[in-house]
Write an enzyme that holds these catalytic residues in place. Sequence first.
Site, PDB file in Angstrom:
ATOM      1  N   THR A  78       1.342  -0.953   0.264  1.00 38.92           N
ATOM      2  CA  THR A  78      -0.456  -0.127   0.044  1.00 38.92           C
ATOM      3  C   THR A  78       1.022   1.658  -0.143  1.00 38.92           C
ATOM      4  O   THR A  78       1.782   1.517   0.322  1.00 38.92           O
ATOM      5  CB  THR A  78      -1.185  -0.017   1.602  1.00 38.92           C
ATOM      6  OG1 THR A  78      -1.554   0.920   0.664  1.00 38.92           O
ATOM      7  CG2 THR A  78      -0.385  -0.219   2.796  1.00 38.92           C
ATOM      8  N   LYS A 114       2.692   1.053  -4.158  1.00 37.04           N
ATOM      9  CA  LYS A 114       1.953   0.480  -4.745  1.00 37.04           C
ATOM     10  C   LYS A 114       2.005   0.591  -6.862  1.00 37.04           C
ATOM     11  O   LYS A 114       2.364  -0.096  -7.334  1.00 37.04           O
ATOM     12  CB  LYS A 114       0.389   0.951  -4.640  1.00 37.04           C
ATOM     13  CG  LYS A 114      -0.513   0.464  -4.019  1.00 37.04           C
ATOM     14  CD  LYS A 114      -1.486   0.906  -3.625  1.00 37.04           C
ATOM     15  CE  LYS A 114      -3.004   0.873  -4.115  1.00 37.04           C
ATOM     16  NZ  LYS A 114      -4.288   0.970  -4.172  1.00 37.04           N
ATOM     17  N   ASN A 121      -1.721  -4.412  -5.271  1.00 35.85           N
ATOM     18  CA  ASN A 121      -1.303  -4.007  -4.142  1.00 35.85           C
ATOM     19  C   ASN A 121      -1.668  -5.567  -3.651  1.00 35.85           C
ATOM     20  O   ASN A 121      -1.761  -5.270  -2.590  1.00 35.85           O
ATOM     21  CB  ASN A 121      -3.107  -3.433  -4.118  1.00 35.85           C
ATOM     22  CG  ASN A 121      -4.094  -3.925  -4.016  1.00 35.85           C
ATOM     23  OD1 ASN A 121      -4.226  -4.831  -4.893  1.00 35.85           O
ATOM     24  ND2 ASN A 121      -5.255  -3.956  -3.045  1.00 35.85           N
ATOM     25  N   ASP A 180      -7.809  -3.850  -6.365  1.00 36.92           N
ATOM     26  CA  ASP A 180      -8.860  -2.699  -5.424  1.00 36.92           C
ATOM     27  C   ASP A 180     -10.312  -2.386  -6.767  1.00 36.92           C
ATOM     28  O   ASP A 180     -11.368  -1.659  -6.216  1.00 36.92           O
ATOM     29  CB  ASP A 180      -8.405  -0.608  -6.144  1.00 36.92           C
ATOM     30  CG  ASP A 180      -6.375  -0.770  -4.827  1.00 36.92           C
ATOM     31  OD1 ASP A 180      -7.379  -1.348  -3.299  1.00 36.92           O
ATOM     32  OD2 ASP A 180      -6.412  -0.017  -4.841  1.00 36.92           O
ATOM     33  N   GLY A 218      -4.458   6.497  -8.884  1.00 31.54           N
ATOM     34  CA  GLY A 218      -3.733   4.612  -8.609  1.00 31.54           C
ATOM     35  C   GLY A 218      -4.882   4.151  -8.391  1.00 31.54           C
ATOM     36  O   GLY A 218      -6.043   3.428  -8.769  1.00 31.54           O
ATOM     37  N   ALA A 219      -6.110   4.646  -7.449  1.00 34.04           N
ATOM     38  CA  ALA A 219      -7.867   3.675  -6.725  1.00 34.04           C
ATOM     39  C   ALA A 219      -8.555   4.731  -7.823  1.00 34.04           C
ATOM     40  O   ALA A 219      -9.124   3.122  -8.125  1.00 34.04           O
ATOM     41  CB  ALA A 219      -7.725   4.345  -5.993  1.00 34.04           C
ATOM     42  N   ILE A 273     -14.601   5.948  -1.810  1.00 36.26           N
ATOM     43  CA  ILE A 273     -13.607   5.531  -1.588  1.00 36.26           C
ATOM     44  C   ILE A 273     -12.319   5.744  -0.482  1.00 36.26           C
ATOM     45  O   ILE A 273     -12.152   4.988   0.351  1.00 36.26           O
ATOM     46  CB  ILE A 273     -12.319   4.889  -2.693  1.00 36.26           C
ATOM     47  CG1 ILE A 273     -11.732   6.236  -2.907  1.00 36.26           C
ATOM     48  CG2 ILE A 273     -12.551   4.370  -4.037  1.00 36.26           C
ATOM     49  CD1 ILE A 273     -10.347   6.775  -3.492  1.00 36.26           C
TER      50      ILE A 273
HETATM   51  P1  ATR Z   1      -4.400   6.709  -5.394  1.00 33.42           P
HETATM   52  O1  ATR Z   1      -3.645   5.439  -4.702  1.00 33.42           O
HETATM   53  O2  ATR Z   1      -4.804   7.001  -3.278  1.00 33.42           O
HETATM   54  O3  ATR Z   1      -5.307   6.524  -6.167  1.00 33.42           O
HETATM   55  P2  ATR Z   1      -2.933   8.962  -5.725  1.00 33.42           P
HETATM   56  O4  ATR Z   1      -2.571   7.780  -7.105  1.00 33.42           O
HETATM   57  O5  ATR Z   1      -1.412   9.681  -5.383  1.00 33.42           O
HETATM   58  O6  ATR Z   1      -3.433   8.078  -4.752  1.00 33.42           O
HETATM   59  O7  ATR Z   1      -3.764   9.729  -6.551  1.00 33.42           O
HETATM   60  C1  ATR Z   1      -4.531  10.372  -5.347  1.00 33.42           C
HETATM   61  C2  ATR Z   1      -5.465  11.722  -6.821  1.00 33.42           C
HETATM   62  O8  ATR Z   1      -6.109  12.265  -5.991  1.00 33.42           O
HETATM   63  C3  ATR Z   1      -5.741  12.136  -7.519  1.00 33.42           C
HETATM   64  O9  ATR Z   1      -6.927  11.645  -8.747  1.00 33.42           O
HETATM   65  C4  ATR Z   1      -5.197  13.857  -7.442  1.00 33.42           C
HETATM   66  O10 ATR Z   1      -5.621  14.387  -8.071  1.00 33.42           O
HETATM   67  P3  ATR Z   1      -3.921  14.998  -9.385  1.00 33.42           P
HETATM   68  O11 ATR Z   1      -3.704  13.847 -10.314  1.00 33.42           O
HETATM   69  O12 ATR Z   1      -4.462  16.408 -10.419  1.00 33.42           O
HETATM   70  O13 ATR Z   1      -2.195  14.814  -8.809  1.00 33.42           O
HETATM   71  C5  ATR Z   1      -6.363  13.769  -6.234  1.00 33.42           C
HETATM   72  N1  ATR Z   1      -6.212  14.584  -5.457  1.00 33.42           N
HETATM   73  C6  ATR Z   1      -5.564  15.119  -4.186  1.00 33.42           C
HETATM   74  N2  ATR Z   1      -5.885  16.129  -3.483  1.00 33.42           N
HETATM   75  C7  ATR Z   1      -6.162  17.147  -4.737  1.00 33.42           C
HETATM   76  C8  ATR Z   1      -6.040  18.026  -4.368  1.00 33.42           C
HETATM   77  N3  ATR Z   1      -5.813  18.774  -3.706  1.00 33.42           N
HETATM   78  N4  ATR Z   1      -7.422  18.729  -5.048  1.00 33.42           N
HETATM   79  C9  ATR Z   1      -7.597  17.700  -6.058  1.00 33.42           C
HETATM   80  N5  ATR Z   1      -7.546  16.413  -6.420  1.00 33.42           N
HETATM   81  C10 ATR Z   1      -6.797  15.574  -5.363  1.00 33.42           C
END
Ligand code: ATR
Length: 269
Positions: free
Chosen positions: A69, A73, A94, A110, A137-138, A223
């Site tokens: 995690t 991942k 994962n 996931d 990722g998710a 999620i």
């Molecule tokens: P995970 O594995 O939990 O999916 P991730 O791959 O880092 O983590 O993805 C996080 C998601 O939340 C992305 O879609 C991210 O948007 P960006 O692609 O623009 O980074 C979104 N996200 C995280 N913080 C955000 C914020 N403050 N405002 C808008 N979107 C956010």
Amino acid sequence: MTQISGSTRIFGIIADPVAQVKTPQGINRIARERGVDSVMVPLHVASEGLAAAFAGLRTIKNFGGMIVTVPHKEAAVNLCDDVSARGRLVGAINAVRREPDGRLLGDIFDGIGFVTGLERNGVSLRGSRVYLAGAGGAAKAIAFALAEANVAAITIFNRSAEKAEALARRLREQRPDLITRVGSPDPAGHDLIVNGTSLGLKADDPLPFDTTRLTAEMTVAEIIMEPEVTPLLAAARQRGSRIHFGKPMLESQLDLMASFMGVTAPAAA
Ligand code: ATR
């Protein structure tokens, strides 16, 4: 927990930080229910140490596998000897199974966990129009699983629009008949609205999209597991939408991950 002995098989959950994880309790409960002599323990490994950790775990003969995690991942994909088709599609895994010869096989649960959780709650997906916030990722795992569950359309809205566009393209490659769009913060015109971003985890996060456009005909799915009722779900409830919590996504994949890693009684193995 069963008494640990010399024949207990070891499983891990690899993360940084790791103290907050709840999966070991779930997997150890499943092991108990299945009568398996195994234990899952937390493995606190920073990104710099991930390759060395994988190399070491390959050599541990009573190591069965691990859950992978945050933040590992994606990096873990390149450290496995083989990765499932959907893991390659998503670019993340994962769960890892260690084969008797030390080979490490990766897969991601996931998306299937999310879809199974929705279906168990009576949300029918075939033919539905989905609005998905996020392209990380998710969100990617969920998007490919929704495409596989025969939804009719997926609109992706993400802060970084180019990631939404890339995901829409990959979805079309996978299912040319799927209607894919890059969306705005407005979720109107969809049946199922999914928060696939990490927004809602922290108390001061903004809402992932415009909740004033939610209606009673929509199902709004999270999620985020903690808090159970995120500000998004509270707003959706107020608008009369049906809500779906974040927890079923994990609960539905625990059984699948346990079986994949080999937390199975010898007779069933
Ligand atoms: P995970 O594995 O939990 O999916 P991730 O791959 O880092 O983590 O993805 C996080 C998601 O939340 C992305 O879609 C991210 O948007 P960006 O692609 O623009 O980074 C979104 N996200 C995280 N913080 C955000 C914020 N403050 N405002 C808008 N979107 C956010």
